[in-house]
Structures are given as C-alpha cells and as structure tokens.
Design a protein around this motif. Sequence first.
Motif, mmCIF file in Angstrom:
data_model
loop_
_atom_site.group_PDB
_atom_site.id
_atom_site.type_symbol
_atom_site.label_atom_id
_atom_site.label_comp_id
_atom_site.label_asym_id
_atom_site.label_seq_id
_atom_site.Cartn_x
_atom_site.Cartn_y
_atom_site.Cartn_z
ATOM 1 N N ILE A 1 58.254 -13.466 63.527
ATOM 2 C CA ILE A 1 56.933 -14.102 63.675
ATOM 3 C C ILE A 1 56.888 -15.483 63.017
ATOM 4 O O ILE A 1 56.237 -16.393 63.512
ATOM 5 N N VAL A 2 57.579 -15.630 61.894
ATOM 6 C CA VAL A 2 57.404 -16.824 61.060
ATOM 7 C C VAL A 2 58.143 -18.031 61.635
ATOM 8 O O VAL A 2 59.081 -17.890 62.422
ATOM 9 N N PRO B 1 48.736 -20.658 63.522
ATOM 10 C CA PRO B 1 47.473 -19.965 63.212
ATOM 11 C C PRO B 1 47.144 -18.841 64.182
ATOM 12 O O PRO B 1 46.525 -17.853 63.790
ATOM 13 N N GLU B 2 47.586 -18.956 65.437
ATOM 14 C CA GLU B 2 47.249 -17.900 66.411
ATOM 15 C C GLU B 2 47.994 -16.595 66.141
ATOM 16 O O GLU B 2 47.708 -15.582 66.776
ATOM 17 N N ARG B 3 48.931 -16.586 65.210
ATOM 18 C CA ARG B 3 49.604 -15.325 64.851
ATOM 19 C C ARG B 3 48.864 -14.580 63.744
ATOM 20 O O ARG B 3 49.344 -13.541 63.268
ATOM 21 N N HIS C 1 53.680 -28.752 61.822
ATOM 22 C CA HIS C 1 52.314 -29.230 61.657
ATOM 23 C C HIS C 1 51.337 -28.247 62.307
ATOM 24 O O HIS C 1 51.520 -27.875 63.454
ATOM 25 N N GLY C 2 50.347 -27.829 61.544
ATOM 26 C CA GLY C 2 49.359 -26.893 62.058
ATOM 27 C C GLY C 2 49.594 -25.452 61.638
ATOM 28 O O GLY C 2 48.676 -24.635 61.696
ATOM 29 N N ASP C 3 50.813 -25.140 61.212
ATOM 30 C CA ASP C 3 51.095 -23.767 60.763
ATOM 31 C C ASP C 3 50.223 -23.406 59.552
ATOM 32 O O ASP C 3 49.896 -24.270 58.727
ATOM 33 N N ALA C 4 49.915 -22.129 59.443
ATOM 34 C CA ALA C 4 49.301 -21.619 58.213
ATOM 35 C C ALA C 4 50.410 -21.249 57.226
ATOM 36 O O ALA C 4 51.511 -20.891 57.628
ATOM 37 N N ILE C 5 50.081 -21.368 55.936
ATOM 38 C CA ILE C 5 51.008 -20.951 54.868
ATOM 39 C C ILE C 5 50.492 -19.640 54.288
ATOM 40 O O ILE C 5 49.314 -19.540 53.935
ATOM 41 N N ILE D 1 49.686 -10.899 61.947
ATOM 42 C CA ILE D 1 50.183 -10.880 60.569
ATOM 43 C C ILE D 1 49.317 -9.970 59.708
ATOM 44 O O ILE D 1 49.829 -9.168 58.909
ATOM 45 N N LEU D 2 48.005 -10.043 59.896
ATOM 46 C CA LEU D 2 47.109 -9.196 59.103
ATOM 47 C C LEU D 2 47.252 -7.730 59.488
ATOM 48 O O LEU D 2 47.181 -6.843 58.622
#
Lengths: 315, 315
Positions: free
Chosen positions: B198-199, B266-268, B148-152, B272-273
């Motif tokens: 990371i994932v 989200p803080e990663r 919960h809260g992760d970005a996809i 990631i970018l």
Amino acid sequence: MSAELDFIAQLRPLATDPGARGLLDDTAVVELAGGTLVLSHDVIVEDVHFLAEDPPGDVAWKLVAVNLSDLAAKGAQPLGVLMAYSLKHEAEWDAAFVAGLGEALAGFGLVLYGGDTVALPAGTPRFLALTAIGRAAGSVPSRSGARHGDAIWVTGTIGDAHAGLRIAMGERNGADELVERYRLPRPRLEAGQRLAPIVTAMMDVSDGLLLDTRRIAEASGVGAVIDLEAVPMSAAYLTYAGDDRGARLSAARAGDDYELLFTAPPERAAEILALSDEIGLPFTRVGRIEAGAGLRLLDHGKEIPLPPQLGYEHH
Amino acid sequence: MSAELDFIAQLRPLATDPGARGLLDDTAVVELAGGTLVLSHDVIVEDVHFLAEDPPGDVAWKLVAVNLSDLAAKGAQPLGVLMAYSLKHEAEWDAAFVAGLGEALAGFGLVLYGGDTVALPAGTPRFLALTAIGRAAGSVPSRSGARHGDAIWVTGTIGDAHAGLRIAMGERNGADELVERYRLPRPRLEAGQRLAPIVTAMMDVSDGLLLDTRRIAEASGVGAVIDLEAVPMSAAYLTYAGDDRGARLSAARAGDDYELLFTAPPERAAEILALSDEIGLPFTRVGRIEAGAGLRLLDHGKEIPLPPQLGYEHH
C-alpha cells in the motif's frame, strides 16, 4: 556532516549493486533466482585478531578474506557483504580502511550491500563484523562427510601466517612474504568451487592444521592420521624455522593459514592433482582417514605424541 | 570445555534449522525457492545502545528486535539470524542472554543460523552484532518513494522508549510500561507485511520521528510537514511528560520507538484504517508530503521553528 555520514559517503562507491540501495536504506535487498544461500558471519577485534599498528587497509582485506575463506570451503561463489564498523574518530584510519575494503571487494568481485556503523567510546578496541553472502551451485561440503579410507589433503603451504605474525610483532626475523601471508590471506575460492563436487568433507584451516583435522574427524565420526613430514611448508618458512620436527609441529599447530583442508577417496587423487595443476595452487596429501576416533600423528612412519595444544583454541 | 564451546552448546537448541548444521560448521546453508532476500545487519554496544545493568535477556530481545524492525519496514518475513557475540567470561550473564535469545527467536518464529563468538579483553564493552535474513513476498518499500500529496502515517505511539530509558537510568519517575517499551521493543512485522503493497515509502522510527521523516523527504526529493498535535502518544507518556508543546517535541525527537513511519496517497486512508483495526495496532496520520524540500513543523496549524536536534544523530 557527522563522522558517520562522512564514513558512509566514503563507502557509497563500493555499494554498486542496486540491492545496496546506495546505503541509504536500512536493509539490503537481493534478488535470487533460487539456489542455495551460503552465509558466514565473522568478527575481527583489535588486539585479538589484528594489531593496532597493522595497516588499516590490510585489516579491511583480512576482514573480507576470513569470511570468504569460510565460503570457499563450501564451494560457494561470494556475492556481497554487510559490514558493521566501529568509528573511533580517526579519519585517516577510516579512509585507509575504506581504500583497502574497496580493493578487497573489487579483487573478489563483491559488492557492499549495507551494514551498520557505531561510534565507540575512547579506549575501546576496534570491533569489525562482516557477513558474507554467497551462492552455491551444487553440493555444499560439510565437515562431517569424511569416510574411512579417504585421503586428507591441504591446499598451499602451512605455518606461514603465524610466522608472519611473530615477525610483525618484532619477536623474530623473517621474510616479508611471511608477514604478507599473515596480513593478506588469500581465500581459496576457485579451489573451493572446483573441489566441492569431489570432496567428502572440507573446511578452511583457521585454527591450525592438527586441530582442524581433528574437528573433521570428530564431526565425521572417524579417526585421522597426519604425516608430519608431508605437511607442505614454504621455502620462506623453512628458512625462518628450519625443517626439524619442532618446526613442522609448530607449522601444523599455527593458526591463520586460510588454506583448505579436505578429504576425498584415494581414487580421486589423479583428478585432484590435475585440478591443482590447472589452477596453479599446490594440493598436498597430508594423511588419511581411518576407523575409530581421534587424531594420530606420524613422523616418517613412526607414531609420535600429539602436542599438548593442537592449534588455536578459543577460551 | 572452553568457555566458547560451552556457550555454543547453550546456543545449539536454538539452531533448529538444518541450514544451521548444528552450529558445527563455519557457514549457514539456506535453501531458497527464489524470491527477494532482505538482509539487515545491526550492532548494539554496551553503554551506547544498552545499559550494563539491563537484564541480559532483554538485551538479547533488543538485539533481535532492532534488526527485525528493519525487516518489518520492508514488509519482509524474517527467517533466521546470524549472531556475533562477545564472551566476557561471565557465565551467568551469558546464560541469561541465551535464555532471552531463545524466547525472542521462538516468539518471532526464527532460527539461529550461525555466527561467531569472540573473547574480549577485560574492560571492553560488550559488542553484539546480528544479521537478520528475511524474504519479501512482493514489493519492497524504500525510503525514496514518497510523493507530493501523500499522507504521512506512523504506527503505535511515539516517545515511550526514550522516556523509559530516562526512567531506567533513574533520572525520572514513570510507569514500568515505558521502561518495557525501551527494553523490549516490538518490531511491527505484521503491519509491515500488510502495509508493504500500500505504501509509497516506509522505514522504522529508530532515531526520532522528525529526523526519520526528514530522511524520507530527502531520499524522495520532496518536502514534509508534521502536525505536532497529531503525533500519537501513550497515556503513560502523557502522565510522565504532560501534553504541552515541549512534551510533544520531546517525543517527536526521541529515539528507539521502532514503530513504522510510512507514506501513502490520501485515497488509501480508509484501507489503512481498516487494516489498523484488523491487526489491532493504531495507525495515525501525522502529516503530509509537499512539494519542495526539507521538513516543516506545525502546531495546531501554525508553523513553529524546528528544534535544533531533530533526533538521535550519530556522531
């Protein structure tokens, strides 16, 4: 539920290893403490390697067994399998196949790591691929180590499975145990693991004793002589085919035996025979490696011509 | 020489690893210094996964690429492959296939470890099975770690390959680069290896972005929201399909993308970018993991109904 999901749900109880990830993932993940990985990847196709009317559970057994037979010849301990399965919307066939697969995996102490299923168009023969993953403890025999002077040995009896195929096809009459040798081959895993440190070359007999012996000779750069009268045949085979030269030649050219063919220096004979006694599987000396090249065939000490086909050649 | 021996002779130059034993043996023997083995086993069938008129070299590429895409999603480094090949006595097709296989293996730095060939009856579709063997250095992502809260996120662009298939089938007109995305998918190996630590969850998009997102949500016991307008599409796709909701839904339900779909806190995002910039492959945030279960779809912030089919479901 789609047919594929339903089939995977049936398989899930077989995927007991954590590496299989419950068949919910696209790959298997296997932790290894180092060592030597031995991999085989054999396919069986309907109307080529099995009959459409064979019991589906027996087809599953055979798919596993033919791959394990390759591992047996390397002295490897099998760990698990990946399977590619063709779904043909015949739920009863699939369920019987899964039941047989479960028996085979349990019987050999294996897990299902994963694989793939694909729905095939109607009228397409079933195509079943299996990858068997094993680990070798020490030396891994090849086909190419046979040396001049080595004895040639074979495990079990030769010719039964091909006789069983002809009986299953209704071409001939014969004992059920021959049909069972065709449908439920027994990979010689324990023999392979115990023989691996002793042999100079080893392979499984899948395409015929004569053809596979010639393959060892070719790979090793030597010649080979087979004593036809020494080829071990079962009582059921002798009842089925008789014991003349034709019956022996027929056995020595037949495929699907899944016995082990190996070479070893003659001074290892006592050790080999003691091992045979210990594991309760006959090992029979059927010939010797000589200098030169090619295969020769003796019948009671007299050289006889090679048959035009030495075994099952793939065309 | 039999057709099978001739084919194996063509393959032999690809079997450069000593473990392949020159394709003269029944198994591959791979020395491992320990670690985690990652195995995939995917099959492609003519008229199901590729077209009879597809260039044979491209079919070989695809067979390798779809398996490597599974390994990419595990962050694994591929080592080699075992292949089961169906021979149909079409020497020109076989030779072109082997040439393409050689290019694919060389391109990915892989060896052919072994496999099996089987002659198929006339009229049977080609059936090609591949087992890819890889090694994972550290953590091996699964589908089930999304929180919960992760970005996809998704790599690359979505929808191109399915558009390419329709163009290849002559149903529509469109750019050659879309056909190339269908025929020559690029497994995201470097991205997978770099993203693995990371994932929280990762898989490759093979059956459609929406369907595969729901699979991650189900395996992880969470819900997922996809922002349809965020789904990355190529300029060629936009020219082919337009940029309305229908075109976006069509891309998000299309198969064969072979991009990576992953979740991360989200803080990663900055990390990631930065990685995306470094390896020169776009990573796009397309949604988020939420509490609950199931998949929801937003278009410019407004919830819209899910399409009846989320992707390519196997029946």
